[in-house]
Design a protein around this motif. Structure first.
Motif, PDB file in Angstrom:
ATOM      1  N   ARG A 160      31.798  32.157  51.572  1.00  0.00           N
ATOM      2  CA  ARG A 160      30.792  32.533  50.588  1.00  0.00           C
ATOM      3  C   ARG A 160      31.397  32.862  49.229  1.00  0.00           C
ATOM      4  NH1 ARG A 160      27.506  37.899  51.651  1.00  0.00           N
ATOM      5  NH2 ARG A 160      29.633  38.331  52.283  1.00  0.00           N
ATOM      6  N   ALA A 161      32.583  33.463  49.200  1.00  0.00           N
ATOM      7  CA  ALA A 161      33.221  33.852  47.933  1.00  0.00           C
ATOM      8  C   ALA A 161      33.476  32.622  47.065  1.00  0.00           C
ATOM      9  CB  ALA A 161      34.531  34.576  48.212  1.00  0.00           C
ATOM     10  N   PRO A 162      33.312  32.758  45.758  1.00  0.00           N
ATOM     11  CA  PRO A 162      33.528  31.621  44.864  1.00  0.00           C
ATOM     12  C   PRO A 162      34.987  31.225  44.693  1.00  0.00           C
ATOM     13  CG  PRO A 162      32.902  33.556  43.605  1.00  0.00           C
ATOM     14  CD  PRO A 162      32.780  33.924  45.052  1.00  0.00           C
ATOM     15  N   LYS A 163      35.904  32.144  45.028  1.00  0.00           N
ATOM     16  CA  LYS A 163      37.327  31.821  44.942  1.00  0.00           C
ATOM     17  C   LYS A 163      38.104  32.757  45.862  1.00  0.00           C
ATOM     18  CE  LYS A 163      38.181  34.749  40.945  1.00  0.00           C
ATOM     19  NZ  LYS A 163      38.782  34.859  39.632  1.00  0.00           N
ATOM     20  N   LEU A 164      39.306  32.340  46.203  1.00  0.00           N
ATOM     21  CA  LEU A 164      40.220  33.219  46.915  1.00  0.00           C
ATOM     22  C   LEU A 164      40.891  34.056  45.843  1.00  0.00           C
ATOM     23  CD1 LEU A 164      41.805  30.829  49.574  1.00  0.00           C
ATOM     24  CD2 LEU A 164      39.842  32.345  49.807  1.00  0.00           C
ATOM     25  N   SER A 165      40.608  35.336  45.835  1.00  0.00           N
ATOM     26  CA  SER A 165      41.024  36.180  44.724  1.00  0.00           C
ATOM     27  C   SER A 165      42.294  36.964  45.021  1.00  0.00           C
ATOM     28  CB  SER A 165      39.897  37.157  44.386  1.00  0.00           C
ATOM     29  OG  SER A 165      40.320  38.064  43.396  1.00  0.00           O
ATOM     30  N   PRO A 166      43.254  36.925  44.106  1.00  0.00           N
ATOM     31  CA  PRO A 166      44.454  37.742  44.280  1.00  0.00           C
ATOM     32  C   PRO A 166      44.162  39.222  44.061  1.00  0.00           C
ATOM     33  CG  PRO A 166      44.547  36.601  42.187  1.00  0.00           C
ATOM     34  CD  PRO A 166      43.326  36.093  42.912  1.00  0.00           C
ATOM     35  N   GLN A 167      42.962  39.552  43.584  1.00  0.00           N
ATOM     36  CA  GLN A 167      42.587  40.940  43.342  1.00  0.00           C
ATOM     37  C   GLN A 167      41.693  41.505  44.444  1.00  0.00           C
ATOM     38  OE1 GLN A 167      44.139  42.279  40.770  1.00  0.00           O
ATOM     39  NE2 GLN A 167      44.958  40.263  40.369  1.00  0.00           N
ATOM     40  N   ALA A 168      41.349  40.686  45.428  1.00  0.00           N
ATOM     41  CA  ALA A 168      40.371  41.089  46.438  1.00  0.00           C
ATOM     42  C   ALA A 168      40.923  42.110  47.409  1.00  0.00           C
ATOM     43  CB  ALA A 168      39.900  39.857  47.210  1.00  0.00           C
ATOM     44  N   GLY A 169      40.059  43.039  47.765  1.00  0.00           N
ATOM     45  CA  GLY A 169      40.338  43.913  48.891  1.00  0.00           C
ATOM     46  C   GLY A 169      41.276  45.059  48.628  1.00  0.00           C
ATOM     47  N   THR A 170      41.717  45.608  49.701  1.00  0.00           N
ATOM     48  CA  THR A 170      42.546  46.798  49.693  1.00  0.00           C
ATOM     49  C   THR A 170      43.733  46.564  50.621  1.00  0.00           C
ATOM     50  OG1 THR A 170      42.427  49.197  50.010  1.00  0.00           O
ATOM     51  CG2 THR A 170      41.206  47.837  51.577  1.00  0.00           C
ATOM     52  N   GLY A 171      44.449  47.613  50.938  1.00  0.00           N
ATOM     53  CA  GLY A 171      45.575  47.471  51.849  1.00  0.00           C
ATOM     54  C   GLY A 171      45.134  47.496  53.299  1.00  0.00           C
ATOM     55  N   LEU A 172      45.851  46.790  54.141  1.00  0.00           N
ATOM     56  CA  LEU A 172      45.601  46.759  55.583  1.00  0.00           C
ATOM     57  C   LEU A 172      46.861  47.166  56.315  1.00  0.00           C
ATOM     58  CD1 LEU A 172      43.912  43.258  55.890  1.00  0.00           C
ATOM     59  CD2 LEU A 172      42.765  45.463  55.931  1.00  0.00           C
ATOM     60  N   THR A 173      46.676  47.782  57.459  1.00  0.00           N
ATOM     61  CA  THR A 173      47.791  48.060  58.351  1.00  0.00           C
ATOM     62  C   THR A 173      47.604  47.221  59.601  1.00  0.00           C
ATOM     63  OG1 THR A 173      48.065  50.300  57.509  1.00  0.00           O
ATOM     64  CG2 THR A 173      49.003  49.824  59.678  1.00  0.00           C
ATOM     65  N   LEU A 174      48.591  46.406  59.910  1.00  0.00           N
ATOM     66  CA  LEU A 174      48.570  45.591  61.122  1.00  0.00           C
ATOM     67  C   LEU A 174      49.495  46.238  62.144  1.00  0.00           C
ATOM     68  CD1 LEU A 174      48.819  42.046  59.541  1.00  0.00           C
ATOM     69  CD2 LEU A 174      46.805  43.125  60.495  1.00  0.00           C
ATOM     70  N   TRP A 175      48.936  46.597  63.267  1.00  0.00           N
ATOM     71  CA  TRP A 175      49.730  47.169  64.351  1.00  0.00           C
ATOM     72  C   TRP A 175      50.507  46.047  65.028  1.00  0.00           C
ATOM     73  CZ3 TRP A 175      49.779  52.358  66.117  1.00  0.00           C
ATOM     74  CH2 TRP A 175      49.073  53.235  65.293  1.00  0.00           C
ATOM     75  N   PRO A 176      51.488  46.379  65.839  1.00  0.00           N
ATOM     76  CA  PRO A 176      52.302  45.350  66.490  1.00  0.00           C
ATOM     77  C   PRO A 176      51.482  44.298  67.250  1.00  0.00           C
ATOM     78  CG  PRO A 176      53.355  47.473  66.767  1.00  0.00           C
ATOM     79  CD  PRO A 176      52.005  47.741  66.140  1.00  0.00           C
TER      80      PRO A 176
END
Length: 148
Positions: A22-38
């Motif tokens: 749906r987004a008009p572009k893949l944005s380098p400014q999008a979102g926040t930080g994520l933590t990925l567990w093992p």
């Protein structure tokens, strides 16, 4: 992120999947930080060997975890223990990565031309032994795509 990860997984097993976003572009400014567990890194590695290394290069590993009360004033016990033990215990570290960087890593693993941006799914209907998906564009106009 789910669509990109799913598309990578499906293509790995021979299904010619595409992403309609749906987004008009893949944005380098999008979102926040994520933590990925093992286990999250293990899942990405199962999708595509080497993918977790790309994620780790795009982010950083967790070295310390501090748990506090909601107001941040009271330190609480850390139920997970020292995260530096995760690689030897679980096979992968805990990783921190910006949402946009994980998006970029997942998109880069896909062939050119299969990520379709600015497509809002409006309807799916059976058609000719498959389905037809109908999309609207943000600036007007509609299109359809048939899938077997």
């Amino acid at each position: 992120l789910g669509g990109l990860a799913c598309c990578n997984a499906l293509r790995k097993v021979g299904i010619e999947a595409e992403v309609f976003e749906r987004a008009p572009k893949l944005s380098p400014q999008a979102g926040t930080g994520l933590t990925l567990w093992p286990n999250g890194l293990s899942a990405l590695e199962a999708i595509d060997p080497g993918l977790s290394a790309h994620v780790l290069r795009a982010g950083s590993t967790t070295q310390h975890i501090e748990v506090t009360s909601a107001d941040g004033l009271t330190k609480l016990p850390n139920p997970t223990g020292d995260p530096r033990r995760f690689p030897s215990t679980y096979g992968h570290p805990m990783a921190n990565v910006r949402w946009s960087k994980l998006q970029k890593v997942l998109a880069a693993r896909l062939p050119e031309g299969i990520i379709h941006l600015d497509r809002q799914l409006t309807k799916v209907e059976p058609a000719g032994g498959g389905v037809t998906a109908h999309f609207e564009r943000s600036e007007g106009g509609a299109e359809s795509a048939h899938f077997d």
